[in-house]
Design an enzyme around this catalytic site. Structure first.
Site, short mmCIF file in Angstrom:
data_model
loop_
_atom_site.label_atom_id
_atom_site.label_comp_id
_atom_site.label_asym_id
_atom_site.label_seq_id
_atom_site.Cartn_x
_atom_site.Cartn_y
_atom_site.Cartn_z
CG PHE A 1 -0.49 0.46 2.72
CD1 PHE A 1 -0.36 1.83 2.87
CD2 PHE A 1 0.18 -0.56 3.29
CE1 PHE A 1 0.03 1.82 4.22
CE2 PHE A 1 0.62 -0.26 4.74
CZ PHE A 1 0.77 1.13 5.14
CG HIS B 1 11.17 14.38 -5.37
ND1 HIS B 1 11.04 14.28 -6.54
CD2 HIS B 1 9.80 15.36 -5.04
CE1 HIS B 1 9.67 14.67 -7.20
NE2 HIS B 1 9.13 15.23 -6.27
CB VAL B 2 8.78 14.17 0.09
CG1 VAL B 2 7.59 13.29 0.62
CG2 VAL B 2 9.84 14.22 0.95
CG LEU B 3 7.83 10.50 -5.19
CD1 LEU B 3 7.33 9.19 -5.79
CD2 LEU B 3 8.01 11.80 -6.25
CD1 TRP C 1 8.79 6.34 -8.86
CD2 TRP C 1 8.23 4.83 -7.24
NE1 TRP C 1 10.03 6.11 -8.74
CE2 TRP C 1 9.79 4.69 -7.89
CE3 TRP C 1 7.98 3.73 -6.59
CZ2 TRP C 1 10.63 3.63 -7.34
CZ3 TRP C 1 8.75 3.05 -6.11
CH2 TRP C 1 10.36 2.86 -6.37
CG ASP D 1 -2.50 -2.94 5.09
OD1 ASP D 1 -3.09 -2.10 4.88
OD2 ASP D 1 -2.60 -4.16 4.45
#
Length: 518
Positions: free
Chosen positions: A136, A155-157, A165, A246
């Site tokens: 996840f 670089h924090v997506l 990605w 999770d």
């Protein structure tokens, strides 16, 4: 054969030429674990084992530059009598990937290492009847490297970028095996984004899905219940796996604490559709960020079921306003995190153990003093082919194999380090490596990788992707050139039969009348 290549060979073939890095692969032996699925009434828990794999890559020492950890990923492998479940638990980057001199236009090293590592763990287990790769994706500032979010190179997506990605990474693995003639398994992928309907979910599919024929889709916007369980008519409590750290597992626990009748039915959630709609309201899925749940299923002898989405399963249609309002956060290095959030460096606490091992499941007659399963009893415990399982475990074990207590100590130590800036990151890297040597009693750890892949050339085996970019071929289409237009306006009209110029009568402006308006 590709599935017999060691991890070092695969990584060297996948990494671009000129890039050197150090790798650290730590694993545990399979140990008894809590069952993935809740058992139906009057039936015992399904025998399940779990083994942990942790891979970290670093930039090697170079002159005055000290060694720095660049990226790490943790993968848990659950084995049951009917299913092998490969769960990508955590992944994170430290913000120092610029230390690796990647050639221009080369694929992302982080993506390449991730897909290669998944392939390495997957290939030797495809002999099983059914294998699932699951994760996840939830965007956070940091997971495995405390303080790394303060590094300017990280670089924090955001949530949407992170889901896309991971979809591309798993699609690369899927197509690698789909185009391998030696593989007989059928493979599909399913994606669920709580709060998004089917049309919105398809926007997260990898671009390569456009190559798939309409009659044989590979990606579906639904939960693959028919492919994960044998009887999909059971209450939803028995149809969803409980994985560590999770959001689904936490929601399942909350529903269990509410009410369960004699048939295992909840009071508030009666179907899978209700479950996913309620998931969209959970804090982890509605706090302004989207969360993507992905399953990639390899299955033998189920081509008819894999060629279409489950007939009785529809993707959730509920869209929450909070989930659709996403704040954009961009930087310079990808941060890839499918697991539980880690707080900032101050007051950092360790999350629950990654491997959900329960001592009550360990049979003293089948274990040694370290708590590991006796290899002679492993096949009978999970009901699988003993020779194949031994081979898969042996061929994918880490350079250092530790027990679960030692593994948890290493993970806890990692979460107490500090990767803010190069000096602290170098000190934390050295401390973590020394901790491995101390716990494992090994003399050395890690191995050097020298990239061999030539950017632009055909990909070598194990490069993580074997599908060339699509080529659009347009036929019978000719763009009108400006010169052609000028020639047509400058040349006089010619009668094709007589080859004589054609006289064109031009009326004077004074002789042209406009039709009066009525």
């Amino acid at each position: 054969m590709l599935d017999r290549l060691p991890l070092s060979t695969r990584l060297a073939a996948a990494i671009p030429s000129g890039v050197n890095l150090s790798c650290y692969h730590i694993s545990t032996q399979p140990v008894p674990s809590a069952a993935l699925f809740s058992p139906v009434p009057s039936q015992p828990d399904q025998a399940t084992t779990c083994e942990s794999h942790f891979l970290a890559i670093s930039s090697p020492e170079d002159g005055e530059k000290k060694e720095l950890l660049i990226f790490a990923v943790e993968i848990l492998i659950f084995a049951t009598p009917t299913l092998t479940f490969i769960f990508v638990s955590k992944a994170d980057s430290s913000g120092f990937s610029s230390r690796l001199p990647s050639p221009k236009n080369a694929p992302s090293i982080v993506a390449t290492v991730t897909s290669t590592f998944i392939d390495f763990l997957l290939d030797s287990r495809l002999h099983n009847q059914k294998v699932v790769v699951s994760l996840f994706a939830r965007a956070q500032n940091q997971y495995l490297f405390p303080g790394s979010s303060d590094n300017s190179g990280k670089h924090v997506l955001d949530d949407r970028q992170l889901i896309k990605w991971w979809s591309r990474v798993l699609d690369r693995t899927m197509r690698h095996h789909h185009h391998d003639p030696a593989q007989t398994s059928k493979v599909v992928a399913h994606l669920v984004v709580p709060g998004c309907d089917q049309a919105e979910t398809k926007a997260f599919f990898p671009p390569a899905t456009r190559q798939n024929p309409i009659s044989e889709p590979k990606w579906f916007s639904s939960y693959p219940v028919d492919l994960l369980v044998q009887d999909a008519s059971q209450p939803p409590r028995f149809l969803i796996p409980r994985l560590p750290d999770d959001p689904k597992a936490r929601f399942l626990d909350d529903l269990d604490n509410d009410f369960i009748d004699n048939q295992g039915q909840w009071r508030s959630v009666k179907s899978l559709r209700d479950f996913w709609e309620m998931m969209s309201y959970r804090q982890e899925c509605s706090a302004g960020r989207l969360v993507g749940f992905i399953w990639m299923i390899f299955s033998r002898g189920q081509a008819s079921r894999l060629s279409r989405p489950p007939a009785n399963q529809a993707a959730p249609q509920l869209t929450t306003p909070e989930a659709s309002q996403v704040q954009e956060t961009l930087g310079t290095e990808p941060q890839l995190m499918p697991g539980q959030q880690v707080s900032t460096t101050a007051g950092l606490k360790s999350p629950p153990p990654s491997s959900p091992v329960q001592d009550s499941f360990v049979d003293s007659q089948n274990t040694d003093d370290t708590g590991l399963l006796d290899s002679n009893s492993f096949g009978s415990e999970i009901g699988t082919d003993l020779a194949f399982e031994r081979d898969a475990i042996e061929s994918t074990k880490g350079q250092v194999v530790v027990n679960t207590d030692q593994y948890d100590q290493l993970m806890d130590f990692m979460l107490q380090t500090d990767f803010t800036g190069e000096d602290l990151a170098a000190e934390s890297t050295r401390g973590w490596i020394n901790k491995i040597l101390e716990i494992s009693k090994a003399s050395t750890i890690g191995y050097q990788i020298r990239g061999e892949s030539i950017v632009g050339d055909s990909l070598k085996p194990g490069a993580g992707t074997s599908i060339p970019p699509p080529v659009n071929v347009l036929t019978n289409i000719r763009k009108k050139r400006k010169a052609d237009q000028e020639d047509r306006t400058s040349k006089p009209a010619v009668n094709e039969q007589t080859s004589l110029p054609v006289t064109v009568n031009t009326l004077a402006t004074s002789l042209v009348r406009k039709k009066p308006k009525t």
